[in-house]
Each structure stands twice: as C-alpha cells, then as structure tokens.
Design an enzyme around this catalytic site. Structure first.
Site, PDB file in Angstrom:
ATOM      1  N   THR A 199       0.874  -1.180   0.000  1.00 52.83           N
ATOM      2  CA  THR A 199       0.000   0.000   0.000  1.00 52.83           C
ATOM      3  C   THR A 199       0.914   1.234   0.000  1.00 52.83           C
ATOM      4  O   THR A 199       1.344   1.678  -1.045  1.00 52.83           O
ATOM      5  CB  THR A 199      -0.972  -0.011   1.192  1.00 52.83           C
ATOM      6  OG1 THR A 199      -0.251  -0.251   2.403  1.00 52.83           O
ATOM      7  CG2 THR A 199      -2.032  -1.081   1.014  1.00 52.83           C
ATOM      8  N   LYS A 217       4.154  -6.853   3.842  1.00 58.23           N
ATOM      9  CA  LYS A 217       3.873  -5.454   3.521  1.00 58.23           C
ATOM     10  C   LYS A 217       3.579  -4.752   4.842  1.00 58.23           C
ATOM     11  O   LYS A 217       3.063  -5.335   5.796  1.00 58.23           O
ATOM     12  CB  LYS A 217       2.714  -5.313   2.547  1.00 58.23           C
ATOM     13  CG  LYS A 217       1.347  -5.765   3.036  1.00 58.23           C
ATOM     14  CD  LYS A 217       0.583  -4.798   3.915  1.00 58.23           C
ATOM     15  CE  LYS A 217       0.454  -3.436   3.284  1.00 58.23           C
ATOM     16  NZ  LYS A 217      -0.246  -2.490   4.253  1.00 58.23           N
ATOM     17  N   THR A 256       0.144  -6.292  13.002  1.00 59.27           N
ATOM     18  CA  THR A 256       0.468  -4.963  12.498  1.00 59.27           C
ATOM     19  C   THR A 256       0.948  -4.917  11.059  1.00 59.27           C
ATOM     20  O   THR A 256       1.635  -3.983  10.689  1.00 59.27           O
ATOM     21  CB  THR A 256       1.497  -4.265  13.411  1.00 59.27           C
ATOM     22  OG1 THR A 256       2.698  -5.020  13.450  1.00 59.27           O
ATOM     23  CG2 THR A 256       0.976  -4.092  14.794  1.00 59.27           C
ATOM     24  N   GLU A 282       6.442   4.743   7.189  1.00 58.83           N
ATOM     25  CA  GLU A 282       5.914   5.893   6.452  1.00 58.83           C
ATOM     26  C   GLU A 282       6.664   7.164   6.844  1.00 58.83           C
ATOM     27  O   GLU A 282       6.583   7.625   7.985  1.00 58.83           O
ATOM     28  CB  GLU A 282       4.420   6.044   6.722  1.00 58.83           C
ATOM     29  CG  GLU A 282       3.604   4.938   6.086  1.00 58.83           C
ATOM     30  CD  GLU A 282       2.142   4.947   6.456  1.00 58.83           C
ATOM     31  OE1 GLU A 282       1.361   4.276   5.764  1.00 58.83           O
ATOM     32  OE2 GLU A 282       1.787   5.618   7.444  1.00 58.83           O
ATOM     33  N   ASN A 311      -0.448  10.329   5.872  1.00 55.80           N
ATOM     34  CA  ASN A 311      -1.652   9.882   6.547  1.00 55.80           C
ATOM     35  C   ASN A 311      -2.757  10.930   6.605  1.00 55.80           C
ATOM     36  O   ASN A 311      -3.879  10.623   7.018  1.00 55.80           O
ATOM     37  CB  ASN A 311      -1.297   9.409   7.964  1.00 55.80           C
ATOM     38  CG  ASN A 311      -0.642   8.043   7.931  1.00 55.80           C
ATOM     39  OD1 ASN A 311      -1.310   7.034   7.740  1.00 55.80           O
ATOM     40  ND2 ASN A 311       0.672   8.011   8.076  1.00 55.80           N
ATOM     41  N   SER A 363      -7.407   9.058  -0.309  1.00 52.67           N
ATOM     42  CA  SER A 363      -7.399   9.506  -1.696  1.00 52.67           C
ATOM     43  C   SER A 363      -6.260   8.878  -2.478  1.00 52.67           C
ATOM     44  O   SER A 363      -6.198   9.030  -3.672  1.00 52.67           O
ATOM     45  CB  SER A 363      -7.269  11.037  -1.764  1.00 52.67           C
ATOM     46  OG  SER A 363      -6.088  11.466  -1.157  1.00 52.67           O
TER      47      SER A 363
END
Length: 394
Positions: A145, A171, A182, A266, A389, A394
C-alpha cells in the site's frame, strides 16, 4: 524463482482495485496440501478476510493457497463484506479445482470499502494463468500500500535429511505496533512438519520479530501472518538439532522482514534498535522498551538527530517498569549518555551529531534491577508521516 521453497508457485496481476500502475492482486499456490499456521490481529474490529481465514484454519490445517489483494481492506463491511470474501474464494477455487476451504484470504487497504466483485471476477482467470511466471519481488509488490519497496527474505538450511528452504514476503509501513501483527506477512517452507508444531514455531518466531516492532503505535483490522509448510524437500525434524535450526531459520526470515517494515516506515529515516536489559523480568523490559519506542517525543528527537536523553528517561519513568532511577544507564549509538541519575559529562551535541545521522541507531538501556531483557525496533516520526496519513483515503 530459485529462492522459493519446492512445491510453491506465485502469481500477481494488475486488477485495478486502487493502484493502476502496478500489480495489486497476488496468489500463493501449493501444488500439494500444505500445513498452515496463522497469527492474527488482536484488534476488536477484525476484517472479513481475517474472520474467514480463521474459520478455514479452525476446520483444517491443510491449505492449498493464499489470496491477497491491496486497495480495499474489506474491514467494517458487515455481513456483505463476509459474503464478498467468501465469494472470492469460491471463484478462485473453481479456477484452481480445489475447495474454497483450502484457501486463506488476506486484504489490505482502506477500511470500510466494499469489494468490487466485477473486478474480482474479471481478474482471477488471469491471476491463475500467471501462476509460476511471477517472481517473489513481483508478488511482494502486489501486496503493497504505502510501502516504498517490496519486502522479501529467504534462508536455506541443512537438516539431517537434506536441504530446506524458507521464503517470506510482507507489507507494512504504517499502523505498526506490537501485539500481532500490524501488517500482512506470508512465509513458505518445503519443510515436513506437523501442524501443531508448525503453529508453535510460528508463534515463537512472532515474539522476536513482528511483535517486536513499532512505527506509530497503531494496529490494524487486517493484520495477519500466514505460514505454509509444503513438505516438498521431504526433510523433517528428526532431532532437537533439526528443530533448533529450523526454528532459527523461521525466526531469521521473520526478523529480516520485520526490520524491512521499520526501515520502510511511512516517512521514516531512522531505525532505533532498542535493547532493554537489567529489568526485574521480561515483562518490565518489554514495558520499558515499548514506552521508549512509541514515544512521539523520542521519535521526533531521533528524526532531528537530537541526543535528547531526557525524553528517553521520561518515557522509562512512565512505562510502569519498576527500577531505581539512580541505577539506570543509557547509551546511544554505543556511547553512554546517562548514568547514576544524571547525564555523562560531555558536549553531547558535538559528540552525538555524527552518530545520530546514521540510518540504524542503537539505544541500550540497563535498568540495573534484574535479568529481564527485551528487544524492539522502532522508527522515527517525521513530517512526511503526517503528509502521507492526512490524505490516505485519496
């Protein structure tokens, strides 16, 4: 394909669930029934694929396939979501000529979105046609993702009866916190092993890998680790030495994958390797490590290469672990910075600036109380994490 254990094939296709420029649907297929093990999220909101996978494993530990999609999590979608998930397995079972009960589903993506069933129906024939033509990296890319790179790991071992391979993919980059699992992870081996022992081995490996990482303190609705042991090597565990070697190989693959998740956090730029020793017991060590690893203030300090030891000892103090503050010792990047209740006398900014610029940073904490210890990998926290985040849907 040479890293794959014997008896397994992979496939990946561009279904178009959300991502248009890369594969987003993957299939793991075992040519013979494989012993399956699984560990799942502890989140009370469990996604449809988690519930269905658990149902199938409760009925049997023999599986033939794992089906994974990226883009829709199929979480919080009610009875309709469960029906959608079961329908995808029925469709795939027809193409593979196996039972739907022999397939484990997994999904990742946006919560609360129904599966686009026409997309599934259109994509599954091509997915099955692609079996055996897909590399491990391509399959790992199909389950991403917000990940920035595909994550795979492999090990080979020699047992008394021959060579055995382990291979895994995962992932995960956000919503990462200990307490299973997680993220999504899948491990394959051609080891011959009975189902109960395989489940035990997987659970043991979890505690030293996926349950010992944190990015942001959040867990997800879809987390799972699924493991298949196909037995294609014809080598089993016929001695305690064999069992120890196999357990270590499984743990090594899981730890490798877990490290890659934290490395790809991230917006992340650092991996903290937090080791707590000298705790009253392992539970206290875990409390201390998690308090430090989940602290937003510690994370932002590491992002800024700031040797702010005060944030670390403050996190320790609120962790719930029992210790004497005057006996705590703290080292960053291998250099002691705090001891006996006060900072070590040095120009910490000048000394630590180059040390904290590295990707990997050692954080060693000795609580000075007992023999308990715990290890945790944690990311830093950056402005890029907020950007990612703030518009994830979107």
């Amino acid at each position: 394909m040479q890293d794959l254990p014997l008896g397994f094939d992979l496939a990946a296709v561009r279904a178009g669930f959300k991502y248009k420029d890369r594969p987003d649907l993957a299939l793991i297929f075992s040519r013979t029934p494989a012993r399956a093990a699984g560990v799942f999220t502890t989140n009370a909101f469990q996604a449809a694929p988690v519930l269905v996978a658990r149902e199938n494993l409760d009925r049997s530990d023999l599986m033939r396939a794992v089906l994974v999609n990226a883009g829709q999590a199929n979480a919080c979608t009610g009875e309709e979501g469960l029906a959608d998930c079961r329908r995808t397995l029925d469709l795939l079972a027809g193409h593979l000529d196996i039972s739907a009960g022999e397939i484990l589903p997994a999904s990742t993506g946006v919560i609360g979105v129904r599966m686009p069933m026409p997309t599934w129906e259109k994509s599954l024939p091509g997915l099955v046609e692609n079996l055996g033509k897909c590399t491990g990296e391509q399959a790992a890319m199909a389950i991403m993702t917000t990940d920035t790179f595909p994550k795979t790991a492999a090990r080979e071992i020699e047992l008394d009866q021959g060579r055995v391979r382990f291979w895994g993919m995962t992932k995960g980059a956000g919503m990462i916190c200990p307490d299973m699992a997680t993220m999504l992870a899948f491990v394959l081996t051609d080891l011959q092993v009975d189902g109960a022992l395989w489940q035990e081995m997987l659970a043991g490996a979890m505690e030293q890998s996926f349950n010992a990482i944190t990015v942001d303190g959040d867990t997800s609705t879809n987390d799972c680790v699924l493991a298949l042991a196909g037995g294609g090597s014809r080598a089993g565990l016929h001695s305690s030495r064999d069992r120890d070697i196999a357990a270590k190989a499984l743990e090594d693959v899981c730890r490798d994958l877990a490290y890659q998740i934290v490395k790809d956090a991230e917006g992340g730029t650092k991996v903290m390797h937090i080791r707590v020793t000298g705790a009253a017991d392992s539970l206290d060590a875990r409390k201390a490590a998690r308090a430090v690893g989940n602290s937003s203030l510690v994370k932002t300090a590491m992002f800024g290469c700031d040797p702010n030891w005060g944030r670390i000892v403050a996190a320790l103090g609120r962790s719930g672990a029992v210790f004497d503050p005057d006996k705590v010792r703290l080292s960053l990047a291998g250099l002691e910075i705090f001891s006996k209740g006060r900072p070590v006398d040095m120009d910490i900014d000048e000394v630590f600036a180059p040390l904290l610029s590295s990707r990997d940073i050692q954080v060693d904490i000795d609580l000075g109380r007992g023999q308990g210890e715990y290890f945790l990998m944690a990311s830093d926290l950056t402005d890029e994490y907020i950007r990612i985040n703030s518009d994830y849907r979107s």
